[in-house]
Design a protein around this motif. Structure first.
Motif, mmCIF file in Angstrom:
data_model
loop_
_atom_site.group_PDB
_atom_site.id
_atom_site.type_symbol
_atom_site.label_atom_id
_atom_site.label_comp_id
_atom_site.label_asym_id
_atom_site.label_seq_id
_atom_site.Cartn_x
_atom_site.Cartn_y
_atom_site.Cartn_z
ATOM 1 N N MET A 69 9.581 -9.846 -27.734
ATOM 2 C CA MET A 69 8.574 -9.641 -26.682
ATOM 3 C C MET A 69 9.014 -8.535 -25.717
ATOM 4 O O MET A 69 10.178 -8.489 -25.314
ATOM 5 N N ILE A 70 8.077 -7.664 -25.366
ATOM 6 C CA ILE A 70 8.335 -6.637 -24.354
ATOM 7 C C ILE A 70 7.660 -7.101 -23.062
ATOM 8 O O ILE A 70 6.432 -7.156 -22.981
ATOM 9 N N TYR A 71 8.468 -7.462 -22.082
ATOM 10 C CA TYR A 71 7.957 -8.047 -20.847
ATOM 11 C C TYR A 71 7.826 -6.981 -19.765
ATOM 12 O O TYR A 71 8.830 -6.466 -19.267
ATOM 13 N N LEU A 72 6.588 -6.638 -19.426
ATOM 14 C CA LEU A 72 6.305 -5.611 -18.422
ATOM 15 C C LEU A 72 5.444 -6.188 -17.292
ATOM 16 O O LEU A 72 4.488 -5.582 -16.826
ATOM 17 N N GLN A 100 0.297 -8.283 -29.648
ATOM 18 C CA GLN A 100 1.282 -7.357 -30.233
ATOM 19 C C GLN A 100 2.667 -7.515 -29.585
ATOM 20 O O GLN A 100 3.549 -6.683 -29.756
ATOM 21 N N GLY A 101 2.815 -8.600 -28.817
ATOM 22 C CA GLY A 101 4.123 -8.906 -28.237
ATOM 23 C C GLY A 101 4.451 -8.155 -26.970
ATOM 24 O O GLY A 101 5.628 -7.993 -26.624
ATOM 25 N N ILE A 102 3.407 -7.696 -26.244
ATOM 26 C CA ILE A 102 3.629 -6.941 -25.001
ATOM 27 C C ILE A 102 2.920 -7.646 -23.846
ATOM 28 O O ILE A 102 1.737 -7.982 -23.947
ATOM 29 N N VAL A 103 3.653 -7.845 -22.748
ATOM 30 C CA VAL A 103 3.118 -8.569 -21.596
ATOM 31 C C VAL A 103 2.932 -7.623 -20.411
ATOM 32 O O VAL A 103 3.888 -7.019 -19.924
ATOM 33 N N ILE A 104 1.663 -7.476 -19.971
ATOM 34 C CA ILE A 104 1.358 -6.776 -18.712
ATOM 35 C C ILE A 104 0.402 -7.672 -17.926
ATOM 36 O O ILE A 104 0.087 -8.787 -18.363
ATOM 37 N N SER A 105 -0.065 -7.217 -16.758
ATOM 38 C CA SER A 105 -0.970 -8.057 -15.964
ATOM 39 C C SER A 105 -2.061 -7.210 -15.313
ATOM 40 O O SER A 105 -2.172 -6.010 -15.580
ATOM 41 N N HIS A 155 -4.912 -9.430 -23.412
ATOM 42 C CA HIS A 155 -4.777 -10.346 -24.554
ATOM 43 C C HIS A 155 -4.494 -9.588 -25.849
ATOM 44 O O HIS A 155 -3.712 -10.046 -26.688
ATOM 45 N N ALA A 156 -5.119 -8.417 -26.003
ATOM 46 C CA ALA A 156 -4.878 -7.608 -27.211
ATOM 47 C C ALA A 156 -3.425 -7.138 -27.265
ATOM 48 O O ALA A 156 -2.792 -7.151 -28.329
ATOM 49 N N LEU A 157 -2.884 -6.750 -26.117
ATOM 50 C CA LEU A 157 -1.470 -6.327 -26.066
ATOM 51 C C LEU A 157 -0.533 -7.516 -26.287
ATOM 52 O O LEU A 157 0.493 -7.392 -26.957
ATOM 53 N N TYR A 158 -0.922 -8.669 -25.749
ATOM 54 C CA TYR A 158 -0.084 -9.863 -25.919
ATOM 55 C C TYR A 158 0.033 -10.240 -27.399
ATOM 56 O O TYR A 158 1.096 -10.669 -27.859
ATOM 57 N N GLN A 167 2.262 3.379 -27.237
ATOM 58 C CA GLN A 167 1.603 3.465 -28.553
ATOM 59 C C GLN A 167 0.626 2.316 -28.748
ATOM 60 O O GLN A 167 -0.504 2.511 -29.197
ATOM 61 N N ALA A 168 1.056 1.118 -28.387
ATOM 62 C CA ALA A 168 0.193 -0.059 -28.545
ATOM 63 C C ALA A 168 -1.026 0.033 -27.620
ATOM 64 O O ALA A 168 -2.148 -0.306 -28.014
ATOM 65 N N PHE A 169 -0.816 0.507 -26.405
ATOM 66 C CA PHE A 169 -1.897 0.630 -25.426
ATOM 67 C C PHE A 169 -2.968 1.598 -25.918
ATOM 68 O O PHE A 169 -4.168 1.292 -25.891
ATOM 69 N N GLU A 170 -2.531 2.755 -26.409
ATOM 70 C CA GLU A 170 -3.480 3.746 -26.926
ATOM 71 C C GLU A 170 -4.224 3.200 -28.140
ATOM 72 O O GLU A 170 -5.439 3.386 -28.275
#
Length: 379
Positions: free
Chosen positions: A1-4, A312-317, A307-310, A365-368
């Protein structure tokens, strides 16, 4: 997980957890008890207070332990307002404060206090001249945050403190929850009277924090009881939590010294990459705090992107964790002059000293990719 999502909370450092567990297991007596174990626990509390004071450059008796940012802000603002209301009932704050400041001021309005909510520029920054113009004979308190928790703008704290030296009867409170360990703050400045800090934003524990109360500053307590914490904050002390806070503070200050420049470089790469992306609007000032980047993607619901980023294992808010579940529109973005579309599509990416450049590249990359996929769905 990438926690941001480090602006919401941080992962506790293993050494902090170890300190908490050790004290909880071995030094569990009430520090007010007169037996030897109680005395040992009381000594631990005093030592933690001394360490924190030394790191922050203040006196031990100026450190009041709290349960975190919300309590610290409430204690500072209500404590000054209620204690000094015979002298005046006017408070100055800004339109972009954390809910624990903004809503505290709103609550005092129901008790007959007048509050001036200062405007900000498009970067979310208060004008010192506006502070000066708002001061009145009955002003008792100015409360301005150091770093905005949502977009990362840094307020001109030193300039406001310089101004308030000329108004010795006006107290100056700073919400420094988001700046601790990232943006330096000189508490020895003559114009600063109170400052709030929280443990869980610095790889410490939830439910821990301190309020700096300058010597000679009197507060009306929120809690009455056994008179702990110099009579300002009654209740059996959370000694294990307070020792853990001292440990977290020491560790974050070491990291600030060693890695602040590196953290800022990673943020700048993130900022500049997001700036180039189609449909992404930058809300954070470029010269903001080194751990916060806030953007809007008008036309997309932020929760869909999150939710789409989550997945892919990425956490933002979105915005502040204390308001993100309630408000569709960001009060902070509206105060910066942004329209409804932009104010309701905000996303917050918050880094820590453990965030790597590789993790940021993976996020970009995931965001784009997520934005491109969502655009196809909408076509």
């Amino acid at each position: 997980m990438i926690y941001l999502d480090n602006g919401a909370t941080t992962k506790p450092h293993p050494e902090v957890l170890e300190s908490f567990q050790k004290v909880s297991e071995n030094y569990f007596a009430n520090p007010s008890s007169i037996h030897e174990l109680g005395g040992t626990v009381s000594d631990l509390q005093s030592e933690a207070r001394k360490q924190i004071a030394q790191i922050l450059g203040v006196e031990p008796e100026e450190i009041v332990f709290t349960s975190g940012g919300t309590e610290g802000n409430n204690l500072a603002i209500k404590g000054i307002a209620l204690e000094h209301q015979n002298r005046g009932k006017h408070i100055i704050t800004s339109k972009v404060e954390h809910p624990s400041v903004y809503n505290t001021c709103k609550s005092l309005e129901t008790l007959g206090f007048e509050v001036t909510y200062l405007p900000v520029n498009r970067h979310g920054i208060v004008d010192v001249e506006d502070v000066k113009q708002a001061l009145r004979d009955d002003t008792v308190l100015v409360s301005i945050m150091h770093v905005n928790n949502e977009i990362g703008s840094i307020q001109p704290i030193e300039a406001i403190a310089d101004l308030l030296i000329e108004y010795p009867k006006v107290f100056f409170h700073i919400d420094a929850v988001q700046s601790l360990g990232k943006v330096p703050l000189d508490l020895s400045h003559e114009g600063i009277d109170l400052a709030t800090f929280s443990g869980h934003k610095i790889n410490g524990l939830k439910g821990t924090g301190v309020l700096y109360v300058k010597k000679g500053t009197t507060l009306f307590p929120l809690f009455h009881g056994g008179g702990q914490e110099f009579g300002i904050r009654s209740g059996t002390e959370n000694v294990a939590g307070n020792v853990a806070f001292a440990k977290a503070l020491r560790l974050i200050k070491e990291k600030e010294q060693a890695k602040r420049h590196e953290l800022n470089e990673i943020r700048m790469k993130l900022y500049e990459a997001l700036e180039q992306m189609e449909g992404v609007e930058m809300n954070s000032p470029k010269e903001g705090a080194p751990h916060i980047v806030h953007v809007s993607v008008p036309g997309f619901k932020p929760e869909v992107i999150i939710h789409a980023l989550y997945d892919q294992g990425i956490v933002i808010s979105t915005q502040s964790a204390c308001s993100s579940k309630r408000e569709e529109e960001s009060r902070v973005l509206k105060a910066c002059g942004h329209d409804r579309k932009r104010a309701s599509s905000g996303l917050r990416i918050t880094l820590s000293y453990d965030t790597t450049e590789a993790e940021v590249q993976t996020f970009l990359q995931a965001f784009e990719r997520v934005l491109n996929e969502l655009r196809k769905v909408l076509e």
